[in-house]
Design a protein around this motif. Structure first.
Motif, PDB file in Angstrom:
ATOM      1  N   SER A   1       0.851  -1.187   0.000  1.00 19.67           N
ATOM      2  CA  SER A   1       0.000   0.000   0.000  1.00 19.67           C
ATOM      3  C   SER A   1       0.895   1.248   0.000  1.00 19.67           C
ATOM      4  O   SER A   1       1.855   1.337   0.776  1.00 19.67           O
ATOM      5  CB  SER A   1      -0.911   0.008   1.228  1.00 19.67           C
ATOM      6  N   LEU A   2       0.590   2.187  -0.877  1.00 15.64           N
ATOM      7  CA  LEU A   2       1.417   3.376  -1.058  1.00 15.64           C
ATOM      8  C   LEU A   2       0.855   4.565  -0.283  1.00 15.64           C
ATOM      9  O   LEU A   2      -0.347   4.857  -0.366  1.00 15.64           O
ATOM     10  CB  LEU A   2       1.517   3.720  -2.540  1.00 15.64           C
ATOM     11  N   HIS A   3       1.732   5.252   0.441  1.00 18.83           N
ATOM     12  CA  HIS A   3       1.316   6.405   1.252  1.00 18.83           C
ATOM     13  C   HIS A   3       2.431   7.454   1.261  1.00 18.83           C
ATOM     14  O   HIS A   3       2.918   7.857   2.325  1.00 18.83           O
ATOM     15  CB  HIS A   3       0.952   5.964   2.667  1.00 18.83           C
ATOM     16  N   THR A   4       2.848   7.864   0.077  1.00 23.00           N
ATOM     17  CA  THR A   4       3.950   8.812  -0.049  1.00 23.00           C
ATOM     18  C   THR A   4       3.552   9.921  -1.015  1.00 23.00           C
ATOM     19  O   THR A   4       2.731   9.700  -1.908  1.00 23.00           O
ATOM     20  CB  THR A   4       5.226   8.091  -0.544  1.00 23.00           C
TER      21      THR A   4
ATOM     22  N   ARG B   1       4.907 -13.426  -6.647  1.00 21.34           N
ATOM     23  CA  ARG B   1       3.787 -13.721  -7.532  1.00 21.34           C
ATOM     24  C   ARG B   1       2.521 -13.828  -6.673  1.00 21.34           C
ATOM     25  O   ARG B   1       2.517 -14.497  -5.635  1.00 21.34           O
ATOM     26  CB  ARG B   1       4.014 -15.025  -8.303  1.00 21.34           C
ATOM     27  N   GLY B   2       1.465 -13.151  -7.089  1.00 24.80           N
ATOM     28  CA  GLY B   2       0.232 -13.144  -6.307  1.00 24.80           C
ATOM     29  C   GLY B   2       0.110 -11.971  -5.363  1.00 24.80           C
ATOM     30  O   GLY B   2      -0.790 -11.942  -4.511  1.00 24.80           O
ATOM     31  N   VAL B   3       0.993 -10.980  -5.490  1.00 22.09           N
ATOM     32  CA  VAL B   3       0.939  -9.790  -4.638  1.00 22.09           C
ATOM     33  C   VAL B   3      -0.274  -8.941  -4.998  1.00 22.09           C
ATOM     34  O   VAL B   3      -0.783  -8.986  -6.126  1.00 22.09           O
ATOM     35  CB  VAL B   3       2.248  -8.965  -4.788  1.00 22.09           C
ATOM     36  N   TYR B   4      -0.750  -8.178  -4.017  1.00 23.05           N
ATOM     37  CA  TYR B   4      -1.848  -7.228  -4.221  1.00 23.05           C
ATOM     38  C   TYR B   4      -1.293  -5.810  -4.007  1.00 23.05           C
ATOM     39  O   TYR B   4      -0.485  -5.594  -3.088  1.00 23.05           O
ATOM     40  CB  TYR B   4      -2.988  -7.482  -3.245  1.00 23.05           C
ATOM     41  N   LEU B   5      -1.756  -4.854  -4.816  1.00 23.74           N
ATOM     42  CA  LEU B   5      -1.223  -3.488  -4.778  1.00 23.74           C
ATOM     43  C   LEU B   5      -2.360  -2.496  -4.558  1.00 23.74           C
ATOM     44  O   LEU B   5      -3.371  -2.534  -5.282  1.00 23.74           O
ATOM     45  CB  LEU B   5      -0.508  -3.187  -6.093  1.00 23.74           C
ATOM     46  N   ILE B   6      -2.196  -1.621  -3.569  1.00 20.27           N
ATOM     47  CA  ILE B   6      -3.212  -0.607  -3.249  1.00 20.27           C
ATOM     48  C   ILE B   6      -2.577   0.771  -3.339  1.00 20.27           C
ATOM     49  O   ILE B   6      -1.505   1.009  -2.770  1.00 20.27           O
ATOM     50  CB  ILE B   6      -3.794  -0.820  -1.822  1.00 20.27           C
ATOM     51  N   ASN B   7      -3.225   1.685  -4.046  1.00 16.31           N
ATOM     52  CA  ASN B   7      -2.725   3.066  -4.150  1.00 16.31           C
ATOM     53  C   ASN B   7      -3.866   4.046  -3.909  1.00 16.31           C
ATOM     54  O   ASN B   7      -4.732   4.248  -4.763  1.00 16.31           O
ATOM     55  CB  ASN B   7      -2.106   3.329  -5.520  1.00 16.31           C
ATOM     56  N   CYS B   8      -3.873   4.628  -2.734  1.00 17.43           N
ATOM     57  CA  CYS B   8      -4.819   5.696  -2.393  1.00 17.43           C
ATOM     58  C   CYS B   8      -4.063   6.988  -2.106  1.00 17.43           C
ATOM     59  O   CYS B   8      -4.575   7.877  -1.411  1.00 17.43           O
ATOM     60  CB  CYS B   8      -5.646   5.303  -1.173  1.00 17.43           C
ATOM     61  N   ALA B   9      -2.834   7.092  -2.630  1.00 18.60           N
ATOM     62  CA  ALA B   9      -1.991   8.248  -2.323  1.00 18.60           C
ATOM     63  C   ALA B   9      -1.975   9.255  -3.475  1.00 18.60           C
ATOM     64  O   ALA B   9      -2.648  10.286  -3.431  1.00 18.60           O
ATOM     65  CB  ALA B   9      -0.576   7.789  -1.998  1.00 18.60           C
TER      66      ALA B   9
END
Length: 528
Positions: A202-205, A225-233
């Motif tokens: 998760s990105l917070h920058t 492999r199989g990673v999840y990516l979240i971007n609310c930044a």
């Protein structure tokens, strides 16, 4: 005259009332945020500007803002403000970093659940009457590793919530101290370590040149492999094309994005990708957050325009409303010491050293240093203030050093400023007495006590009989009245300094006559 503020984006009625209750004249014109020409036509009328994300405060807008002193962004992101241009013009830029932190953190957690359990797509399928129970196989959050890229206000709240969900939390943040990581219960790691170990990222920058595409094609190859990516930044932190390829190949199991490189995102390479959850920049979109940031920005702008308090500024040291009254006399002293040294400096400045002794060492010295640099640089640049001075000093490679120490010598507290040039060092020290007025107490190591007035004359001379009489006669012949006369010397017959306040400017020919006196080494008119 009351300060005047323009609100050029939607802001709550409660925020408008805060401005009015503080004696600030406010114009609520939310249509201007999307009309650059209309904004340009009126911006010169205002002392303050309150915005959200629609208003673009470009270099051109700032150039037209002839009276603007402060820009307040209701929210954390200031991508829509040209901060370097504002700083160069001496305009404070504030944001409200805490008003929507919880809301944005909660949205990131919600997005993580959504993509882990494929909730949006399962919802659409179910409402279409398909009942595809075996199609939507999700993963548990419990026991998984969450990697946070950025662990500031929002990232730390996400970490706290994730730990409550029994996740293991890693954090990559160059500004995160080991002590802070321990307090949060996270493991501080480097970026490669985070990419290799995280099940969810998760990105917070903020978006900077260093963080742009921090999740690149190369970075994605380093993930599980199989990673999840979240971007609310911020859009731009992730290479969207590289992520689409990773989603299509199955290397990335799912992604949840609230922000995009181009917004509003009517079209995007990520739309339609497998297990891709998208929301339209809703991170701060709760009733509570919208109200909080609106009230906060109104309070901050009002505090600055009415009381001189500075909070959450991106280009200026903070000054609380409580410390402002005590700090103001020392700000004035620091600026006058800087001006004194700056007016006497005729060669390039290499460094400025500030020594804070006694009670002043416990004050907000960042603000005092900014004031001192303003004084030093004003004789050279004219249009410089506490906002722009530190950045100008950096641009000119002027080294700035602060030293704090306890009380020494006869004075309870003082500031000593030293300017270092290619040829010499020149120092001047001063203090603030009980009347709140700054005083000079030492110049070039010579003790003296002098107040500073609008028109001063500074003289270095040999301590010999006859100087004062001849000097006074020259001023008298020119019709110049002496308001105060202060003297100091190293020793009898040694180097001496005279610093006097006069009632008006001293003519050039009179200064030349004083300079020609046999015992005079330097004569300089000073303005404060």
């Amino acid at each position: 005259m009351a300060p005047r503020v323009l609100i050029s984006d939607q802001l709550s009625d409660a925020a408008i009332q805060i401005f009015k209750s503080r004696g600030v004249e406010v114009d609520f014109r939310p249509e201007l945020g999307k009309d650059r020409d209309a904004l340009l036509a009126v911006i010169g009328l205002y002392d303050g500007l309150a915005i959200r994300s629609a208003t673009k405060v470009t270099e051109k807008v700032i150039a037209a803002a002839t009276n603007l002193k402060v820009i307040g962004r209701a929210g954390i992101g200031v991508d829509n403000v040209d901060i370097p241009a504002a700083t160069a013009k001496g305009i404070i830029v504030m944001n409200t970093p805490f008003g929507n932190a919880i809301t944005t953190a909660e949205h990131a957690i919600a997005m993580m659940f959504s993509v882990a359990r494929q909730i949006p797509e399962a919802n659409g399928s179910t409402q279409a009457g398909k009942w595809e129970k075996t199609r939507f196989m999700g993963v548990e959050i419990t026991g998984k590793v969450l990697g946070l890229i950025g662990c500031g206000n929002i990232g730390s709240i996400v970490a706290e919530r994730a730990i409550g969900l029994k996740m293991k939390v890693l954090a990559y943040d160059p500004f995160l101290t080991a002590e802070r990581a321990l307090d949060l219960g996270v493991e501080k790691v480097d970026l490669d370590g985070l990419l290799a170990r995280a099940d969810f990222i998760s990105l917070h920058t903020p978006l900077t040149e260093k963080t742009r595409n921090i999740i690149s094609a190369d970075a994605l190859q380093k993930t599980k492999r199989g990673v999840y990516l979240i971007n609310c930044a911020r859009g731009g932190l992730v290479d969207e094309h590289a992520l689409r390829a990773a989603l299509d190949s199955g290397h990335v199991a799912g992604a949840a994005f609230d922000v995009f490189v181009e917004e509003p995102a009517k079209e995007n390479v990520l739309f339609g990708a497998p297990n891709m959850v998208c929301t339209p920049h809703l991170g701060a979109s709760t009733t509570e957050a919208q109200e909080n940031v609106a009230l906060q920005v109104a309070e901050q702008i009002s505090d600055y325009l009415v009381a001189g308090a500075v909070s959450n500024a991106l280009n200026m040291p903070s000054i609380t409303a409580e410390e402002a009254p005590r700090l103001v006399p020392f700000v004035r002293l620091a600026e006058q010491l800087g001006s004194f040294a700056g007016q006497l400096t005729e060669t390039g400045i290499k460094a400025v050293r500030l020594e804070y002794a006694g009670a002043v060492a416990e004050m907000n010295t960042r603000a005092l240093t900014a004031a001192a640099l303003t004084g030093v640089l004003t004789p050279l640049l004219q249009t410089v203030n506490m906002v722009s001075a530190p950045s100008i000093a950096r641009d000119r490679n002027i080294q700035v050093e602060e030293v704090r120490r306890g009380q020494t010598g006869a004075y309870e507290t003082y500031i000593r400023l030293t300017v270092v040039t290619d040829r010499q060092e020149r120092s001047v020290a001063g203090t603030v007495f009980g009347d709140g007025k700054p005083r000079i107490i030492q110049v070039k190591g010579i003790n003296m006590e002098a107040g500073l007035g609008p028109h001063m004359v500074y003289i270095t001379n040999e301590d010999k009989p006859g100087f004062i009489g001849r000097f006074g006669s020259l001023l008298g012949d020119a019709g110049i009245n002496i308001a105060t006369f202060n003297l100091g010397r190293t020793e009898p017959g040694g180097d001496a300094i005279a610093l006097l306040e006069v009632d008006g400017e001293v003519p050039a020919d009179t200064l030349a006559a004083i300079s020609a006196l046999p015992m005079v080494k330097q004569v300089k008119p000073l303005r404060f």
